[in-house]
Design a protein around this motif. Structure first.
Motif, PDB file in Angstrom:
ATOM      1  N   MET A  84      20.617  22.523   9.692  1.00 57.43           N
ATOM      2  CA  MET A  84      19.576  22.790  10.657  1.00 57.43           C
ATOM      3  C   MET A  84      20.020  22.294  12.025  1.00 57.43           C
ATOM      4  SD  MET A  84      16.708  19.830   9.805  1.00 57.43           S
ATOM      5  CE  MET A  84      16.699  20.290   8.114  1.00 57.43           C
ATOM      6  N   LYS A  85      19.457  22.919  13.037  1.00 58.69           N
ATOM      7  CA  LYS A  85      19.752  22.499  14.402  1.00 58.69           C
ATOM      8  C   LYS A  85      18.750  21.417  14.796  1.00 58.69           C
ATOM      9  CE  LYS A  85      20.768  25.427  17.677  1.00 58.69           C
ATOM     10  NZ  LYS A  85      20.660  26.462  18.745  1.00 58.69           N
ATOM     11  N   VAL A  86      19.250  20.359  15.430  1.00 61.54           N
ATOM     12  CA  VAL A  86      18.390  19.308  15.962  1.00 61.54           C
ATOM     13  C   VAL A  86      18.628  19.237  17.462  1.00 61.54           C
ATOM     14  CG1 VAL A  86      17.806  16.853  15.930  1.00 61.54           C
ATOM     15  CG2 VAL A  86      18.432  18.007  13.816  1.00 61.54           C
ATOM     16  N   LYS A  87      17.536  19.238  18.219  1.00 65.30           N
ATOM     17  CA  LYS A  87      17.612  19.131  19.674  1.00 65.30           C
ATOM     18  C   LYS A  87      16.980  17.813  20.107  1.00 65.30           C
ATOM     19  CE  LYS A  87      17.594  23.990  20.927  1.00 65.30           C
ATOM     20  NZ  LYS A  87      16.942  25.001  21.786  1.00 65.30           N
ATOM     21  N   TYR A  88      17.552  17.235  21.143  1.00 63.64           N
ATOM     22  CA  TYR A  88      17.063  15.970  21.688  1.00 63.64           C
ATOM     23  C   TYR A  88      16.721  16.185  23.164  1.00 63.64           C
ATOM     24  CZ  TYR A  88      19.687  14.478  17.586  1.00 63.64           C
ATOM     25  OH  TYR A  88      20.183  14.350  16.299  1.00 63.64           O
ATOM     26  N   PHE A  89      15.587  15.628  23.589  1.00 61.60           N
ATOM     27  CA  PHE A  89      15.133  15.813  24.967  1.00 61.60           C
ATOM     28  C   PHE A  89      14.893  14.475  25.665  1.00 61.60           C
ATOM     29  CE2 PHE A  89      14.106  19.734  22.817  1.00 61.60           C
ATOM     30  CZ  PHE A  89      14.506  20.689  23.731  1.00 61.60           C
ATOM     31  N   ALA A  90      15.006  14.518  26.997  1.00 56.39           N
ATOM     32  CA  ALA A  90      14.729  13.382  27.884  1.00 56.39           C
ATOM     33  C   ALA A  90      15.535  12.151  27.476  1.00 56.39           C
ATOM     34  CB  ALA A  90      13.227  13.114  27.949  1.00 56.39           C
TER      35      ALA A  90
ATOM     36  N   PRO B   6      10.256   4.420  16.446  1.00 54.33           N
ATOM     37  CA  PRO B   6      10.019   5.751  15.869  1.00 54.33           C
ATOM     38  C   PRO B   6       8.595   6.268  16.026  1.00 54.33           C
ATOM     39  CG  PRO B   6      10.314   4.109  14.138  1.00 54.33           C
ATOM     40  CD  PRO B   6      10.648   3.445  15.443  1.00 54.33           C
ATOM     41  N   LYS B   7       7.628   5.394  16.116  1.00 46.97           N
ATOM     42  CA  LYS B   7       6.232   5.850  16.210  1.00 46.97           C
ATOM     43  C   LYS B   7       5.923   6.531  17.538  1.00 46.97           C
ATOM     44  CE  LYS B   7       5.125   4.405  12.161  1.00 46.97           C
ATOM     45  NZ  LYS B   7       5.204   5.374  11.086  1.00 46.97           N
ATOM     46  N   VAL B   8       6.740   6.293  18.585  1.00 45.39           N
ATOM     47  CA  VAL B   8       6.478   6.951  19.870  1.00 45.39           C
ATOM     48  C   VAL B   8       7.217   8.276  20.003  1.00 45.39           C
ATOM     49  CG1 VAL B   8       6.060   4.735  21.014  1.00 45.39           C
ATOM     50  CG2 VAL B   8       8.304   5.826  21.223  1.00 45.39           C
ATOM     51  N   ILE B   9       8.144   8.551  19.100  1.00 46.81           N
ATOM     52  CA  ILE B   9       8.909   9.798  19.152  1.00 46.81           C
ATOM     53  C   ILE B   9       8.029  10.963  18.678  1.00 46.81           C
ATOM     54  CG2 ILE B   9      10.902  11.041  18.207  1.00 46.81           C
ATOM     55  CD1 ILE B   9      11.734   8.797  20.062  1.00 46.81           C
ATOM     56  N   ARG B  10       8.054  12.024  19.428  1.00 39.77           N
ATOM     57  CA  ARG B  10       7.335  13.237  19.060  1.00 39.77           C
ATOM     58  C   ARG B  10       8.335  14.230  18.475  1.00 39.77           C
ATOM     59  NH1 ARG B  10       3.939  10.034  18.984  1.00 39.77           N
ATOM     60  NH2 ARG B  10       2.502   9.605  20.661  1.00 39.77           N
ATOM     61  N   ALA B  11       7.845  15.125  17.629  1.00 40.71           N
ATOM     62  CA  ALA B  11       8.728  16.088  16.977  1.00 40.71           C
ATOM     63  C   ALA B  11       8.095  17.471  16.957  1.00 40.71           C
ATOM     64  CB  ALA B  11       9.026  15.634  15.550  1.00 40.71           C
TER      65      ALA B  11
ATOM     66  N   PRO C 242      10.387  12.135  23.740  1.00 47.91           N
ATOM     67  CA  PRO C 242       9.479  11.013  23.960  1.00 47.91           C
ATOM     68  C   PRO C 242       8.086  11.517  24.305  1.00 47.91           C
ATOM     69  CG  PRO C 242      10.832  11.345  25.898  1.00 47.91           C
ATOM     70  CD  PRO C 242      11.321  12.322  24.851  1.00 47.91           C
ATOM     71  N   PRO C 243       7.098  10.622  24.268  1.00 54.86           N
ATOM     72  CA  PRO C 243       5.747  11.040  24.676  1.00 54.86           C
ATOM     73  C   PRO C 243       5.774  11.497  26.127  1.00 54.86           C
ATOM     74  CG  PRO C 243       5.845   8.669  24.231  1.00 54.86           C
ATOM     75  CD  PRO C 243       7.183   9.232  23.915  1.00 54.86           C
ATOM     76  N   MET C 244       4.961  12.467  26.421  1.00 55.41           N
ATOM     77  CA  MET C 244       4.918  13.015  27.787  1.00 55.41           C
ATOM     78  C   MET C 244       3.549  12.810  28.384  1.00 55.41           C
ATOM     79  SD  MET C 244       6.872  16.556  27.222  1.00 55.41           S
ATOM     80  CE  MET C 244       7.967  16.694  25.834  1.00 55.41           C
ATOM     81  N   THR C 245       3.542  12.671  29.673  1.00 60.18           N
ATOM     82  CA  THR C 245       2.269  12.545  30.379  1.00 60.18           C
ATOM     83  C   THR C 245       2.078  13.756  31.273  1.00 60.18           C
ATOM     84  OG1 THR C 245       3.284  11.295  32.171  1.00 60.18           O
ATOM     85  CG2 THR C 245       2.338  10.025  30.361  1.00 60.18           C
ATOM     86  N   GLY C 246       0.861  14.142  31.440  1.00 58.07           N
ATOM     87  CA  GLY C 246       0.562  15.278  32.301  1.00 58.07           C
ATOM     88  C   GLY C 246       0.334  14.829  33.729  1.00 58.07           C
TER      89      GLY C 246
END
Length: 83
Positions: free
Chosen positions: A1-7, A50-55, A78-82
């Protein structure tokens, strides 16, 4: 599977994406994070809270207890803010 990582997850891992083959015992996002964390210090650092990581699986946001069977792509960010 492909895994992508952001920020900052991407910055800490040191790559934007990769193809992985987790063992059959890795069945959920939570277990995948734990498995990735054991790959190297960079992954351990990226997933140290790990609890702050979003998927997302195949572009749909999911909770960490979601099964990964059949996923073509998993993204971590990571968590994002608007604003």
């Amino acid at each position: 599977m492909k895994v992508k990582y952001f920020a900052w997850v991407r910055e800490r891992v040191g790559k934007a994406e990769e193809m992985i083959e987790p063992p059959a015992t890795v069945r959920t996002i939570e277990e995948l994070i734990a498995w990735l964390s054991g790959r190297s210090e960079a992954y351990a650092y990226a997933f140290e809270k790990p609890k702050v990581i979003r998927a997302a699986i195949d572009h749909a946001h999911v909770k960490q207890d979601t099964a990964i069977a059949g996923a073509r792509e998993i993204a971590f960010f990571p968590p994002m803010t608007g604003g």
